[in-house]
Design an enzyme around this catalytic site. Structure first.
Site, PDB file in Angstrom:
ATOM      1  N   GLU A  58      23.155  43.436 110.276  1.00  0.00           N
ATOM      2  CA  GLU A  58      24.515  43.978 110.429  1.00  0.00           C
ATOM      3  C   GLU A  58      24.483  45.363 111.069  1.00  0.00           C
ATOM      4  O   GLU A  58      23.775  46.266 110.601  1.00  0.00           O
ATOM      5  CB  GLU A  58      25.213  44.039 109.056  1.00  0.00           C
ATOM      6  CG  GLU A  58      26.637  44.575 109.155  1.00  0.00           C
ATOM      7  CD  GLU A  58      27.503  44.297 107.937  1.00  0.00           C
ATOM      8  OE1 GLU A  58      27.056  43.608 107.002  1.00  0.00           O
ATOM      9  OE2 GLU A  58      28.653  44.787 107.931  1.00  0.00           O
ATOM     10  N   GLU A  76      21.332  41.486  99.648  1.00  0.00           N
ATOM     11  CA  GLU A  76      21.101  42.614 100.555  1.00  0.00           C
ATOM     12  C   GLU A  76      19.832  43.359 100.165  1.00  0.00           C
ATOM     13  O   GLU A  76      19.518  43.485  98.981  1.00  0.00           O
ATOM     14  CB  GLU A  76      22.299  43.588 100.483  1.00  0.00           C
ATOM     15  CG  GLU A  76      23.595  42.976 100.970  1.00  0.00           C
ATOM     16  CD  GLU A  76      24.777  43.953 100.925  1.00  0.00           C
ATOM     17  OE1 GLU A  76      24.584  45.153 100.610  1.00  0.00           O
ATOM     18  OE2 GLU A  76      25.905  43.501 101.194  1.00  0.00           O
ATOM     19  N   LYS A 119      22.751  34.620  99.310  1.00  0.00           N
ATOM     20  CA  LYS A 119      22.386  35.741 100.179  1.00  0.00           C
ATOM     21  C   LYS A 119      22.331  36.993  99.331  1.00  0.00           C
ATOM     22  O   LYS A 119      23.127  37.153  98.402  1.00  0.00           O
ATOM     23  CB  LYS A 119      23.408  35.899 101.314  1.00  0.00           C
ATOM     24  CG  LYS A 119      23.184  37.131 102.181  1.00  0.00           C
ATOM     25  CD  LYS A 119      23.958  37.064 103.494  1.00  0.00           C
ATOM     26  CE  LYS A 119      25.360  37.611 103.462  1.00  0.00           C
ATOM     27  NZ  LYS A 119      25.484  39.029 103.042  1.00  0.00           N
ATOM     28  N   ASP A 152      30.750  38.508  99.879  1.00  0.00           N
ATOM     29  CA  ASP A 152      31.358  39.407  98.897  1.00  0.00           C
ATOM     30  C   ASP A 152      32.421  40.284  99.567  1.00  0.00           C
ATOM     31  O   ASP A 152      33.083  41.084  98.901  1.00  0.00           O
ATOM     32  CB  ASP A 152      30.302  40.233  98.144  1.00  0.00           C
ATOM     33  CG  ASP A 152      29.477  41.108  99.063  1.00  0.00           C
ATOM     34  OD1 ASP A 152      29.625  41.015 100.295  1.00  0.00           O
ATOM     35  OD2 ASP A 152      28.651  41.887  98.530  1.00  0.00           O
ATOM     36  N   SER A 153      32.622  40.075 100.891  1.00  0.00           N
ATOM     37  CA  SER A 153      33.776  40.679 101.567  1.00  0.00           C
ATOM     38  C   SER A 153      35.069  40.130 100.955  1.00  0.00           C
ATOM     39  O   SER A 153      36.151  40.661 101.204  1.00  0.00           O
ATOM     40  CB  SER A 153      33.737  40.396 103.070  1.00  0.00           C
ATOM     41  OG  SER A 153      33.480  39.031 103.325  1.00  0.00           O
ATOM     42  N   ASP A 210      27.156  34.937  98.568  1.00  0.00           N
ATOM     43  CA  ASP A 210      26.606  36.273  98.323  1.00  0.00           C
ATOM     44  C   ASP A 210      26.384  36.510  96.835  1.00  0.00           C
ATOM     45  O   ASP A 210      27.278  36.260  96.020  1.00  0.00           O
ATOM     46  CB  ASP A 210      27.601  37.342  98.810  1.00  0.00           C
ATOM     47  CG  ASP A 210      27.255  37.876 100.181  1.00  0.00           C
ATOM     48  OD1 ASP A 210      26.070  37.853 100.563  1.00  0.00           O
ATOM     49  OD2 ASP A 210      28.185  38.315 100.883  1.00  0.00           O
TER      50      ASP A 210
HETATM   51  O1  KIV Z   1      30.319  39.596 102.807  1.00  0.00           O
HETATM   52  C1  KIV Z   1      30.318  39.339 104.015  1.00  0.00           C
HETATM   53  O2  KIV Z   1      31.328  38.942 104.604  1.00  0.00           O
HETATM   54  C2  KIV Z   1      29.072  39.526 104.756  1.00  0.00           C
HETATM   55  C3  KIV Z   1      29.122  39.387 106.231  1.00  0.00           C
HETATM   56  C4  KIV Z   1      29.731  40.590 106.836  1.00  0.00           C
HETATM   57  C5  KIV Z   1      27.789  39.096 106.802  1.00  0.00           C
HETATM   58  O3  KIV Z   1      28.071  39.794 104.173  1.00  0.00           O
END
Ligand code: KIV
Length: 267
Positions: free
Chosen positions: A185, A118, A116, A47-48, A86
């Site tokens: 992280e 959090e 994934k 989600d980056s 994510d």
């Molecule tokens: O969204 C992302 O890029 C991440 C990584 C930093 C692990 O969750």
């Protein structure tokens, strides 16, 4: 020639054999194809994307449909890598039913291999439900960017004893809930080492030292596309920003001077 795909079993075996796992973010077809060919084990549609693709300040605004679009592009470029997507902010925190529905939507519409999310104990029921539906889940602890407004900074996490204890407990809970791996992280390297040794499933570190079972970086950071962002955990393998800027400047000059296209570049 057919390529042997990475699966959750491959990743577990890699941990058992002491082989480190490489993971990198990807958001589109072209880079996913290059990273897959270069031998990356896991591609994360992170989600980056909210930051590096959409230009938002945080990961909060990106939507489930936008994540699905990026994942659809990535999966088309992949033959070997294991693709994790994510769950974006707001698509799973309400309850386990919503978390499952979001995960199913991602799996159905993208062909990705896992999701994934959090969080620790508070998302354990959702993880159990998603895993029961046959969807592999990667956890994410330590600095969890979707909670930036709760923590107020992107500083190193779990430096205090109480937070370190909670993280260790959350790792166990996530493993018991059925996660196949956990991203750690920005936590102290010694803590990441202790956690990695205590778990059967692999840990993937970002700013968590060398003793995690694997490492992940955001592609823009390691390729030097975003030179303004340089925390110490990033190793920059390329400095693309000035290369791209100079190439584009040259192109502009060539167009303006009528140097491009020349005879060989014309029909
Ligand atoms: O969204 C992302 O890029 C991440 C990584 C930093 C692990 O969750």
């Amino acid at each position: 020639m057919s390529v042997k795909r990475i699966t959750t079993n491959t990743l577990l075996k890699m941990k058992a054999n002491g082989e480190k796992i490489s993971m990198l973010t990807a958001y589109d077809f072209s880079f996913a194809r290059l990273f897959d060919t270069a031998g990356i084990d896991i591609l994360l549609v992170g989600d980056s994307a909210s930051n590096v693709m959409a230009g938002h300040e945080t990961t909060l605004p990106i939507t489930l449909d936008q994540m699905i679009y990026h994942a659809q592009c990535v999966i088309k470029g992949v033959q070997r890598s294991f693709v994790v997507v994510d769950l974006p902010f707001g698509s799973y925190q309400s309850n386990s039913e919503i978390a499952l529905a979001s995960s199913i939507k991602i799996m159905k519409e993208t062909g990705a291999h896992a999701i994934k999310l959090e969080g620790g104990e508070e998302v354990a029921d959702s993880i159990k439900r998603i895993v029961s539906a046959g969807i592999p889940v990667m956890g994410h602890l330590g600095l969890t960017p979707q909670s930036i407004n709760k923590f107020g900074s992107y500083n190193v996490r779990a430096k205090e004893e109480s937070e370190a204890l909670k993280l260790k407990n959350d790792c166990k809970i996530l493993e018991e809930a059925g996660c196949f791996a956990i991203v750690l992280e920005k936590i102290p390297a010694a803590l990441a080492k202790e956690v990695s040794l205590s778990l059967h499933i692999p840990t993937i570190g970002i700013g968590a030292g060398k003793d995690c079972d694997g490492q992940v970086l955001v592609m823009h950071d390691m390729l030097g596309i975003n030179s303004a962002f340089k925390p110490r955990f990033i190793r920059q393998y390329l400095n693309l920003e000035p290369l791209i800027e100079n190439a584009v400047k040259q192109y502009v000059a060539d167009v303006k001077s009528n140097d491009f296209p020349n005879e060989q570049e014309s029909y």
